[in-house]
Enzyme design. Structure first.
Site, PDB file in Angstrom:
ATOM      1  N   MET A   1       0.828  -1.195   0.000  1.00 40.62           N
ATOM      2  CA  MET A   1       0.000   0.000   0.000  1.00 40.62           C
ATOM      3  C   MET A   1       0.869   1.254   0.000  1.00 40.62           C
ATOM      4  O   MET A   1       2.081   1.186   0.162  1.00 40.62           O
ATOM      5  CB  MET A   1      -0.918   0.010   1.228  1.00 40.62           C
ATOM      6  CG  MET A   1      -2.040  -0.996   1.162  1.00 40.62           C
ATOM      7  SD  MET A   1      -3.207  -0.738   2.501  1.00 40.62           S
ATOM      8  CE  MET A   1      -4.284  -2.140   2.227  1.00 40.62           C
ATOM      9  N   CYS A   2       0.232   2.395  -0.142  1.00 37.65           N
ATOM     10  CA  CYS A   2       0.924   3.674  -0.182  1.00 37.65           C
ATOM     11  C   CYS A   2       1.287   4.117   1.234  1.00 37.65           C
ATOM     12  O   CYS A   2       0.918   3.488   2.212  1.00 37.65           O
ATOM     13  CB  CYS A   2       0.029   4.725  -0.836  1.00 37.65           C
ATOM     14  SG  CYS A   2      -0.704   4.198  -2.394  1.00 37.65           S
ATOM     15  N   GLU A   3       2.021   5.235   1.322  1.00 37.47           N
ATOM     16  CA  GLU A   3       2.308   5.836   2.620  1.00 37.47           C
ATOM     17  C   GLU A   3       1.997   7.321   2.566  1.00 37.47           C
ATOM     18  O   GLU A   3       2.134   7.970   1.528  1.00 37.47           O
ATOM     19  CB  GLU A   3       3.761   5.590   3.038  1.00 37.47           C
ATOM     20  CG  GLU A   3       4.035   4.148   3.420  1.00 37.47           C
ATOM     21  CD  GLU A   3       5.203   3.991   4.382  1.00 37.47           C
ATOM     22  OE1 GLU A   3       5.554   4.964   5.081  1.00 37.47           O
ATOM     23  OE2 GLU A   3       5.762   2.887   4.429  1.00 37.47           O
ATOM     24  N   ILE A  78       3.465   8.742  -1.086  1.00 37.32           N
ATOM     25  CA  ILE A  78       4.214   7.883  -2.010  1.00 37.32           C
ATOM     26  C   ILE A  78       3.309   6.721  -2.374  1.00 37.32           C
ATOM     27  O   ILE A  78       2.607   6.175  -1.527  1.00 37.32           O
ATOM     28  CB  ILE A  78       5.554   7.399  -1.420  1.00 37.32           C
ATOM     29  CG1 ILE A  78       5.378   6.752  -0.053  1.00 37.32           C
ATOM     30  CG2 ILE A  78       6.571   8.533  -1.367  1.00 37.32           C
ATOM     31  CD1 ILE A  78       6.652   6.134   0.499  1.00 37.32           C
ATOM     32  N   ASN A 108      -4.415   6.192   1.435  1.00 42.80           N
ATOM     33  CA  ASN A 108      -3.677   4.932   1.475  1.00 42.80           C
ATOM     34  C   ASN A 108      -4.704   3.827   1.680  1.00 42.80           C
ATOM     35  O   ASN A 108      -5.441   3.843   2.660  1.00 42.80           O
ATOM     36  CB  ASN A 108      -2.653   4.974   2.622  1.00 42.80           C
ATOM     37  CG  ASN A 108      -2.176   3.600   3.052  1.00 42.80           C
ATOM     38  OD1 ASN A 108      -2.383   2.605   2.371  1.00 42.80           O
ATOM     39  ND2 ASN A 108      -1.533   3.544   4.199  1.00 42.80           N
TER      40      ASN A 108
END
Length: 255
Positions: A1-3, A78, A108
């Site tokens: 996953m994203c941050e 990100i 996220n």
């Protein structure tokens, strides 16, 4: 996953130290290699820098690190793509206007059935579940508040109820700001820390970099940072409970 990475401060502050840690996670110490972005608020305006390249290899990221923009509110992200192609149009954060303010959002997680959500006049430009959910939130706000509201705590409580609905469709960790308030809603993982006098030293987990905040701050400064995972190893970060949210204004947590 994203941050995710966010900041709320009571004085214009640069986030180069924390952003440096996040950038390393974008393809170097982490798998989030599918783009990155950051939004800095400056008064009523904002600057957004994005790149569909991984942040650890991005010339834009190097530029931002070497150009320490000072802001009271920052939202960064990100990406590890799961919905939508790797492209600039699908890169967070996303920004839209509401009530004469620019609202910035980063997400996220992963949602199912999101395309059934009605977005009204707020149409997604890209292909992501994230942007669609953002447009739905803004549409719901316009329905709830046809005119600009005055009770902002109630507004963000309503936004949290919308986030609760989105969490039922999957994972929904969110940062949202109107340039004054910063809201962090947690579905699975989000942490925060508030730094104030007496300021100490901090060392990044993802890079051999240490900073003495006392050398860069004044006694009255208050700076809060929100991140998916703690960015430093020698400080105490607070974890937000699943289904809960926190709200910051001028560096202070108010909810």
């Amino acid at each position: 996953m994203c941050e995710l990475l966010g900041m709320s401060a009571n004085v214009p502050t640069d986030i180069v130290f924390s952003l440096s840690g996040l950038i390393q996670r974008g393809g170097h110490t982490g798998p989030h290699k599918d783009g990155w972005g950051v939004t800095f608020y400056e008064g009523l305006g904002y600057r957004t820098f994005k790149d569909h390249q991984s942040s650890c290899h991005s010339p834009v990221a190097r530029f931002v690190q070497g150009y320490p923009i000072k802001s009271e509110v920052i939202v960064a992200h990100i990406r590890q793509a799961n919905s939508g192609h790797v492209s600039l149009v699908n890169t967070h954060p996303f920004t839209r206007e509401l009530w004469g303010r620019y609202w910035t959002y980063a997400h996220n997680g992963q949602l199912k059935g999101y395309s059934k959500l009605k977005t009204g006049n707020y149409r997604p430009v890209g292909e992501t579940d994230s942007e669609w959910a953002f447009c739905w939130i803004l549409h719901q706000l316009t329905l709830k508040y046809p005119r600009q509201p005055s009770n902002w705590s109630a507004v963000f409580k309503f936004i949290a109820s919308l986030a609760d609905q989105l969490r039922k469709k999957g994972v929904f960790n969110m940062l949202l700001s109107d340039g004054q308030f910063v809201m962090a809603y947690c579905s699975t993982q989000l942490h925060w820390i508030t730094r104030r006098a007496p300021f100490g030293r901090a060392k990044l987990l993802d890079q051999d970099v240490e900073i003495d905040f006392q050398q860069h701050t004044q006694p009255g400064d208050v700076v809060s940072v929100i991140a998916t995972q703690p960015l430093t190893g020698n400080e105490v970060w607070h974890r937000i409970e699943s289904g809960d949210y926190v709200l910051f204004h001028l560096g202070e947590r108010i909810i």
